[in-house]
Design an enzyme around this catalytic site. Structure first.
Site, PDB file in Angstrom:
ATOM      1  N   GLU A  77      16.696  41.443  -3.881  1.00 32.36           N
ATOM      2  CA  GLU A  77      16.776  41.054  -2.466  1.00 32.36           C
ATOM      3  C   GLU A  77      16.644  42.265  -1.552  1.00 32.36           C
ATOM      4  OE1 GLU A  77      20.479  38.960  -2.344  1.00 32.36           O
ATOM      5  OE2 GLU A  77      19.547  36.992  -2.733  1.00 32.36           O
ATOM      6  N   LEU A  79      15.137  45.126  -2.301  1.00 32.19           N
ATOM      7  CA  LEU A  79      13.773  45.619  -2.414  1.00 32.19           C
ATOM      8  C   LEU A  79      12.813  44.773  -1.582  1.00 32.19           C
ATOM      9  CD1 LEU A  79      13.607  46.413  -6.234  1.00 32.19           C
ATOM     10  CD2 LEU A  79      13.362  48.076  -4.384  1.00 32.19           C
ATOM     11  N   CYS A 184      -4.360  51.721  -7.845  1.00 34.15           N
ATOM     12  CA  CYS A 184      -4.430  51.541  -6.399  1.00 34.15           C
ATOM     13  C   CYS A 184      -5.576  52.284  -5.716  1.00 34.15           C
ATOM     14  CB  CYS A 184      -3.106  51.964  -5.764  1.00 34.15           C
ATOM     15  SG  CYS A 184      -1.733  50.853  -6.160  1.00 34.15           S
ATOM     16  N   PHE A 235       3.911  43.693  -5.221  1.00 29.92           N
ATOM     17  CA  PHE A 235       2.500  43.498  -5.580  1.00 29.92           C
ATOM     18  C   PHE A 235       2.026  42.062  -5.380  1.00 29.92           C
ATOM     19  CE2 PHE A 235       3.381  47.453  -7.834  1.00 29.92           C
ATOM     20  CZ  PHE A 235       2.257  48.189  -7.473  1.00 29.92           C
ATOM     21  N   GLY A 236       0.734  41.941  -5.058  1.00 25.51           N
ATOM     22  CA  GLY A 236       0.110  40.642  -4.873  1.00 25.51           C
ATOM     23  C   GLY A 236      -1.236  40.585  -5.548  1.00 25.51           C
ATOM     24  N   ASP A 237      -1.830  39.388  -5.569  1.00 32.94           N
ATOM     25  CA  ASP A 237      -3.114  39.140  -6.227  1.00 32.94           C
ATOM     26  C   ASP A 237      -4.198  38.858  -5.191  1.00 32.94           C
ATOM     27  OD1 ASP A 237      -1.442  39.267  -8.384  1.00 32.94           O
ATOM     28  OD2 ASP A 237      -1.759  37.206  -9.060  1.00 32.94           O
ATOM     29  N   LEU A 287       7.187  54.505 -12.462  1.00 33.82           N
ATOM     30  CA  LEU A 287       6.809  55.149 -11.200  1.00 33.82           C
ATOM     31  C   LEU A 287       7.842  56.197 -10.829  1.00 33.82           C
ATOM     32  CD1 LEU A 287       4.789  55.029  -8.772  1.00 33.82           C
ATOM     33  CD2 LEU A 287       6.428  53.510  -7.670  1.00 33.82           C
ATOM     34  N   HIS A 323      -4.672  53.030   2.113  1.00 27.62           N
ATOM     35  CA  HIS A 323      -4.155  52.041   1.171  1.00 27.62           C
ATOM     36  C   HIS A 323      -2.627  52.008   1.282  1.00 27.62           C
ATOM     37  CE1 HIS A 323      -3.257  49.820  -2.473  1.00 27.62           C
ATOM     38  NE2 HIS A 323      -2.404  50.781  -2.778  1.00 27.62           N
ATOM     39  N   GLY A 325       0.272  51.648  -0.315  1.00 30.91           N
ATOM     40  CA  GLY A 325       0.972  51.556  -1.591  1.00 30.91           C
ATOM     41  C   GLY A 325       2.405  51.098  -1.439  1.00 30.91           C
ATOM     42  N   GLY A 326       2.980  51.349  -0.287  1.00 34.95           N
ATOM     43  CA  GLY A 326       4.340  50.953   0.044  1.00 34.95           C
ATOM     44  C   GLY A 326       4.712  51.585   1.367  1.00 34.95           C
ATOM     45  N   PRO A 327       5.757  51.094   2.026  1.00 32.28           N
ATOM     46  CA  PRO A 327       6.121  51.630   3.333  1.00 32.28           C
ATOM     47  C   PRO A 327       6.526  53.101   3.302  1.00 32.28           C
ATOM     48  CG  PRO A 327       7.798  50.092   2.539  1.00 32.28           C
ATOM     49  CD  PRO A 327       6.623  49.966   1.633  1.00 32.28           C
ATOM     50  N   ASN A 356       0.964  44.850  -1.801  1.00 34.76           N
ATOM     51  CA  ASN A 356       0.075  45.840  -2.409  1.00 34.76           C
ATOM     52  C   ASN A 356      -0.756  45.113  -3.463  1.00 34.76           C
ATOM     53  OD1 ASN A 356      -1.158  47.823  -3.955  1.00 34.76           O
ATOM     54  ND2 ASN A 356       0.630  49.155  -4.039  1.00 34.76           N
TER      55      ASN A 356
END
Length: 405
Positions: A77, A79, A184, A235-237, A287, A323, A325-327, A356
């Site tokens: 939650e 994350l 990525c 992550f998404g598709d 990671l 790109h 990759g994350g905030p 992402n």
């Protein structure tokens, strides 16, 4: 007194000179492409049917993986809130889990089942994105001379590039290149490769397609694999496609971006910072927490090497396609380069809307940024992506569609 015809010739020369200066300064309303330089002629994207609002992710993921650990649930939650993601698309569905319940069982050898799902889904999404792109392009699929196919979600021989070529009806002499498991930065690598092909084969038209699914990494959460929760939250598709070519056909092709100069660089000694292994249980990632810091430590010198080609000194004079990759990575870049908040807005918006999506995401950023560039005066910009290696990919780009409004 000078002859009348001489005065006329002088006035014409002065007008041409003024126009040339406007072009050099980037003040003309309709920027022309540079002869022989690769341009982006069209863009398409595609997604699976399942759209997941982020606020529903925790409940659905814990239900599907039968996770009843309150500590795990609370961590997920947190994350989910920190990622800034609002919605994502996914191939995973109730129907797939009903057919393959072992995917949600810890320790199951399921690589065969995962690839059965992923191989088909990746090509299906790539097909949809490519058809959308070709429709926007306005020419026949038979005019495509080369295909660059990017994915980290498929493993088979022959590869999805062949299946996609056949389904699109491309000529059987199409030159195919597969780029597998770049992660990525794969989308920007694909742009660099497509640029090289287009510029070295006059008249060619290169279809670049990217397609990704998280099926290979879906599994129950485990304290031994903390990054699984990050993947579930971030992550998404999806898929994307662009067509690249030089010297656009006037009246038919509508280039919106020029790919001026490209650079790839890896940071020595960082090969374990992003570590991915294909196992019998699927793909497993590790990671390093220091990834955002390593990117921040090296971003200025990398950007400066690209900017020097356009003689641009101020980071805020550029448009930025980064790109997401994350905030944390976006925040580090923004703070280090002292960028105004709006400069990374398209990257943040893509992250918010799609998560992402690995190699695809840079093109979702492009889709947003090309609308902004119609009314923005920046001539030069940078496309940036980061991934395993640690690898930096960068392209110096020119905005070709500023209309002066």
């Amino acid at each position: 007194m000078p002859h009348k015809s001489l005065l006329s010739k002088l006035s014409i020369f002065q007008a041409i000179t003024r126009m040339s200066k406007m072009n050099l300064n980037g003040n003309n309303k309709n920027r022309s492409h540079t002869p022989g330089k690769a341009t982006v002629l069209a863009l398409g994207k595609a997604f699976p049917s399942q759209l997941i609002p982020q606020e529903c992710l925790v409940e659905g993921y814990c239900r599907d993986t039968k996770c009843e650990d309150p500590v795990m649930k609370a961590k997920l939650e947190r994350l989910c809130k920190n990622t800034t993601v609002k919605t994502r698309y996914t191939v995973m569905s109730k129907e797939i889990l009903d057919k393959y319940p072992e995917l949600a069982t810890e320790g199951s050898a399921t690589i065969k089942q995962r690839l059965e799902i992923a191989n088909e889904a990746v090509v299906e999404m790539a097909m949809e994105a490519s058809l959308s792109c070709i429709k926007e392009w306005g020419r026949s699929a038979e005019d495509i001379t080369h295909l660059v196919y990017v994915t980290s979600s498929e493993v088979r021989l022959p590869g999805g590039d062949l299946y996609l070529s056949s389904q699109l009806g491309l000529r059987n002499t199409v030159g195919r290149v597969m780029l597998y498991f770049l992660g990525c930065y794969g989308g920007v690598t694909g742009l660099r490769v497509a640029k090289d092909i287009a510029e070295n084969n006059p008249g060619s038209r290169v279809l670049l397609t990217t397609s990704e699914t998280t099926i290979l990494g879906f599994r129950p959460p485990s304290m031994d694999r903390p990054y699984d929760l990050v993947g579930a939250a971030l992550f998404g598709d999806g898929a994307a496609a662009v067509i690249i070519g030089t010297d656009p056909v006037i009246g038919i092709e509508k280039p919106f971006m020029e790919l001026n100069y490209a650079v790839q660089q890896f940071l020595p000694g960082t090969q374990h910072t992003i570590d991915g292994r294909l196992t019998e249980e699927g793909i497993i990632f590790k990671l390093g927490r220091d990834l955002p810091q390593k990117i921040e430590d090296n971003i200025q010198a990398f950007c400066n090497s690209l900017m020097a080609k356009a003689d641009v000194k101020d980071y805020n004079d550029l448009f930025w396609a980064v790109h997401p990759g994350g905030p944390a990575i976006l925040n580090k870049i923004e703070n280090n380069l002292k960028l105004r908040a709006e400069k990374l807005q398209c990257s943040r918006r893509a992250l918010m809307d799609y998560g992402n999506a690995s190699s695809n995401t840079i093109f979702y950023v492009f889709d947003y940024i090309r609308e902004e560039l119609k009314k923005s005066g920046e001539e030069w910009g940078l496309a940036l992506a980061f991934g395993p290696g640690i690898t930096f990919e960068g392209i110096l780009m020119r905005n070709l569609q500023y209309n002066g409004r």
